[in-house]
Design a protein around this motif. Structure first.
Motif, mmCIF file in Angstrom:
data_model
loop_
_atom_site.group_PDB
_atom_site.id
_atom_site.type_symbol
_atom_site.label_atom_id
_atom_site.label_comp_id
_atom_site.label_asym_id
_atom_site.label_seq_id
_atom_site.Cartn_x
_atom_site.Cartn_y
_atom_site.Cartn_z
ATOM 1 N N ALA A 189 23.918 125.096 125.650
ATOM 2 C CA ALA A 189 23.249 126.348 125.300
ATOM 3 C C ALA A 189 21.749 126.260 125.544
ATOM 4 C CB ALA A 189 23.527 126.690 123.833
ATOM 5 N N ALA A 190 21.143 125.117 125.200
ATOM 6 C CA ALA A 190 19.708 124.952 125.444
ATOM 7 C C ALA A 190 19.395 124.940 126.939
ATOM 8 C CB ALA A 190 19.222 123.653 124.787
ATOM 9 N N LYS A 193 19.571 128.495 128.172
ATOM 10 C CA LYS A 193 18.392 129.227 127.711
ATOM 11 C C LYS A 193 17.166 128.862 128.534
ATOM 12 C CE LYS A 193 15.980 131.752 124.776
ATOM 13 N NZ LYS A 193 14.609 131.417 125.170
ATOM 14 N N ILE A 196 17.304 130.750 131.774
ATOM 15 C CA ILE A 196 16.928 132.154 131.599
ATOM 16 C C ILE A 196 15.415 132.297 131.462
ATOM 17 C CG2 ILE A 196 17.116 134.130 130.030
ATOM 18 C CD1 ILE A 196 19.967 133.238 129.432
ATOM 19 N N ASP A 197 14.797 131.399 130.724
ATOM 20 C CA ASP A 197 13.346 131.449 130.573
ATOM 21 C C ASP A 197 12.631 131.190 131.895
ATOM 22 O OD1 ASP A 197 13.614 131.979 127.917
ATOM 23 O OD2 ASP A 197 13.306 129.906 127.257
ATOM 24 N N SER A 234 10.658 133.928 132.363
ATOM 25 C CA SER A 234 11.379 135.159 132.677
ATOM 26 C C SER A 234 10.443 136.345 132.846
ATOM 27 C CB SER A 234 12.386 135.457 131.557
ATOM 28 O OG SER A 234 11.718 135.539 130.300
#
Length: 370
Positions: A189-190, A193, A196-197, A234
């Motif tokens: 998950a990290a 993320k 995405i960032d 992002s």
């Protein structure tokens, strides 16, 4: 001799060094606070497993042959109902492998008038020099208080624990057994993320000096700072990159295997559910489902996971309270469980068809009083 890849930055584009040696994996801690933070609070799969088990187990009422003991279990404290008290005990058992409850008595009265749960991360065992348990230390806002056995040997603290093969005092949490899968699920998950960032793509490479030239240290630092400030994250996705002075941008792409975060997380989620004894089908996790239907998975969850836990706690409460209530017996009332309705109907049908049994014998086999 200094290794060439110990340098923090590679400032020349004339040569490239690729290292494939992976570092040793770092796994999370096993203490109660870390399991609460990384598991129950920080992971949706573990949170849902604990909630499902605790709420299902607490929905089974505990009955007693002693009216005072039954009243105590129904209302263990002025501000908490019996099923809320049990839900907390079941939840602590799943998260930390241990659960503690303290009985409170009034002066001159031997029977407890209230039972209060103790936070699992605030209780510590007090042992003698030989390792024998002598009491419990409960951490408070200021200092701690020690709870020891009473004069007749009865302990005001009930300690519930799951089996631990190498520890005679503390229990083993399902989250501890699934710690690697938990770290893998949180790490995936990290990673997603972070992608995405960074506009859901890895960093590219700026190529300079095709004829062997290189940037000066000041030029390298200035270019790096400018890229981090205006072209990462992002919020800067899609912003054009202006290049001069012979710079060339070479974007890098992720392979399909690198992008398969969903498959990695689903595999880790199934392993977490396995440690708790929750069928993945009940959690909506795709993959290889053992049970053909949702109904079969639900019955297996109640029969193989919830019921043994409830019977374990009921037996522990019976032994603990027997020293203060004469011959008390605490049993779960399974007639209140909807998941066992089909099994009860099948049992009643078989008993009804057994003509060689008397009505009293049928009622006894069905678990109904006289």
């Amino acid at each position: 001799m200094k290794w060439p890849w110990q340098s923090a930055e590679t400032r020349s584009s004339s040569s490239l060094v690729a290292l494939a040696n992976l570092p040793t994996g770092q796994w999370g801690r096993m203490d109660a606070g870390a399991l609460m933070r990384d598991g129950y609070i920080g992971n949706a799969v573990a949170y849902r497993c604990v909630r499902m088990i605790a709420e299902a187990a607490a929905s089974i009422p505990l009955t007693s042959n002693d009216e005072d003991a039954a009243q105590l279990l129904a209302h263990p404290s002025p501000d908490e109902a019996g099923h809320v008290f049990l839900e907390r005990l079941y939840g602590d058992l799943q998260i930390t492998g241990n659960a503690w409850a303290e009985a409170v008595t009034l002066a001159g009265d031997a029977q407890p008038k209230g039972i209060f749960p103790l936070r699992a991360d605030t209780v510590r065992a007090e042992t003698s020099a030989q390792g024998a348990l002598t009491g419990w230390a409960v951490r408070q806002r200021r200092g701690q208080r020690i709870i020891q056995r009473e004069a007749d040997g009865w302990s005001p603290v009930l300690h519930l624990k799951l089996y631990h093969p190498s520890d005679g005092i503390y229990g083993l949490s399902p989250l501890a057994a699934a710690r690697k899968a938990l770290d893998l699920h949180n790490g995936a998950a990290a990673w997603a993320k972070a992608l995405i960032d960074n506009a859901a793509r890895p960093s590219g490479a700026l190529v300079y000096g095709r004829d062997g030239g290189s940037l000066t240290p000041d030029q390298f630092d200035r270019l790096k700072a400018e890229l981090e400030a205006t072209h990462t994250g992002s919020a800067n996705a899609g912003r054009p990159l202006l290049l001069d002075g012979g710079l060339d941008w070479k974007p890098m792409s992720l392979t399909p295997a690198d992008m398969d975060f969903a498959g990695t997380r689903h595999a880790a989620a199934r392993e977490i559910a396995l440690a708790f004894g929750v069928p993945p089908m009940l959690l909506g996790i795709p993959g290889d489902n053992t049970y053909a239907t949702y109904r079969e998975a639900n019955i297996a969850f109640w029969r193989l996971t919830v019921l043994p836990l409830v019977q374990k706690v009921a037996s522990a409460l019976s032994i603990w309270l027997s020293a203060r209530f004469d011959d008390v017996a605490i049993t779960p009332d399974l007639d209140e469980v909807p998941a066992f309705a089909a099994e009860r109907e099948a049992l009643w049908s078989r008993l009804e068809a057994a003509s060689f049994l008397t009505d009293a014998e049928k009622r006894k086999l069905a678990g109904v009083g006289e």
